[in-house]
Enzyme design. Sequence first.
Site, PDB file in Angstrom:
ATOM      1  N   HIS A 219      -7.346   1.660   8.850  1.00  0.00           N
ATOM      2  CA  HIS A 219      -8.466   2.570   8.614  1.00  0.00           C
ATOM      3  C   HIS A 219      -8.612   3.472   9.841  1.00  0.00           C
ATOM      4  O   HIS A 219      -8.560   2.991  10.975  1.00  0.00           O
ATOM      5  CB  HIS A 219      -9.752   1.759   8.384  1.00  0.00           C
ATOM      6  CG  HIS A 219     -10.928   2.629   8.078  1.00  0.00           C
ATOM      7  ND1 HIS A 219     -11.089   3.249   6.857  1.00  0.00           N
ATOM      8  CD2 HIS A 219     -11.969   3.016   8.851  1.00  0.00           C
ATOM      9  CE1 HIS A 219     -12.201   3.977   6.890  1.00  0.00           C
ATOM     10  NE2 HIS A 219     -12.747   3.848   8.083  1.00  0.00           N
TER      11      HIS A 219
ATOM     12  N   THR B  84     -10.888  -7.858   3.075  1.00  0.00           N
ATOM     13  CA  THR B  84     -11.802  -8.775   2.391  1.00  0.00           C
ATOM     14  C   THR B  84     -12.562  -7.968   1.338  1.00  0.00           C
ATOM     15  O   THR B  84     -12.375  -6.745   1.245  1.00  0.00           O
ATOM     16  CB  THR B  84     -12.790  -9.413   3.399  1.00  0.00           C
ATOM     17  OG1 THR B  84     -13.429  -8.358   4.121  1.00  0.00           O
ATOM     18  CG2 THR B  84     -12.080 -10.340   4.372  1.00  0.00           C
TER      19      THR B  84
HETATM   20  C1  GAR Z   1      -4.152   7.399   7.597  1.00  0.00           C
HETATM   21  O1  GAR Z   1      -4.875   8.085   8.586  1.00  0.00           O
HETATM   22  C2  GAR Z   1      -4.866   6.121   7.218  1.00  0.00           C
HETATM   23  O2  GAR Z   1      -5.504   5.506   8.292  1.00  0.00           O
HETATM   24  C3  GAR Z   1      -5.887   6.644   6.233  1.00  0.00           C
HETATM   25  O3  GAR Z   1      -5.199   7.611   5.477  1.00  0.00           O
HETATM   26  C4  GAR Z   1      -4.173   8.192   6.290  1.00  0.00           C
HETATM   27  C5  GAR Z   1      -2.871   8.059   5.542  1.00  0.00           C
HETATM   28  O4  GAR Z   1      -1.853   8.746   6.181  1.00  0.00           O
HETATM   29  N1  GAR Z   1      -6.401   5.598   5.417  1.00  0.00           N
HETATM   30  C6  GAR Z   1      -7.632   5.589   4.934  1.00  0.00           C
HETATM   31  O5  GAR Z   1      -8.431   6.479   5.123  1.00  0.00           O
HETATM   32  C7  GAR Z   1      -7.975   4.361   4.093  1.00  0.00           C
HETATM   33  N2  GAR Z   1      -9.371   4.223   3.963  1.00  0.00           N
HETATM   34  P1  GAR Z   1      -0.344   8.497   5.782  1.00  0.00           P
HETATM   35  O6  GAR Z   1      -0.266   8.614   4.257  1.00  0.00           O
HETATM   36  O7  GAR Z   1       0.405   9.621   6.441  1.00  0.00           O
HETATM   37  O8  GAR Z   1       0.067   7.160   6.269  1.00  0.00           O
END
Ligand code: GAR
Length: 201
Positions: free
Chosen positions: A117, A149
């Site tokens: 996250h 969780t």
């Molecule tokens: C990342 O920054 C990840 O932390 C976030 O989406 C992006 C995906 O990037 N995840 C969330 O916000 C989940 N709640 P990616 O597709 O290039 O890995």
Amino acid sequence: MRNIVILISGGGSNMAAMVQTAVKEQWQKKYNARIAAVISNKAEAKGLIFAREHGIATEVLNHKAFASREEFDTALANTIDKYDSPSIPALVVLAGFMRILTPGFVQRYTDRLVNIHPSLLPAFAGLHTHQRAIDAGCKFAGATVHLVTAELDHGPILEQAIVPILPLDTADTLAQRVLTQEHIIYPRAIASLLCKMSKQD
Ligand code: GAR
């Protein structure tokens, strides 16, 4: 063999970093583990191209084709479990998978469902984390790897990375700085879980 299944919805840069680290660190030899499949809820997710180019099985499961969250999650679990039939994969890795998961799904993968996250949890669970951190006047932001969780963006913390928020930062520039760190801590957290699992053999 320990199978890892990665779920994505978009760019898949965390997934790509994990695939590259798995090769570089020889996870197969060290931990008897491999990234067996990448599953996306969006057919247009760019990460699918990277996965295919790297010889990883891909699946697309469009959540819009299901009448309810429960039905989608059941189909998703069935797809995931194909990669360790008749049991379930060693790890299910959420890498930018932008879906809220049902309690039944989370429970099915207890202690083997991991998420990243883009905030320093427990601050800024949910969406728009970077803009919210800037608006709150935070001097630092970051990312958190945690076990999943039932409560959204909660669960035992495995790794965190911290970056400064600079005076001229926008949500985009901050997101980029955080993402660079995500690519380091996520593979590290997964390697550490695999190491623990192989010690228990
Ligand atoms: C990342 O920054 C990840 O932390 C976030 O989406 C992006 C995906 O990037 N995840 C969330 O916000 C989940 N709640 P990616 O597709 O290039 O890995």
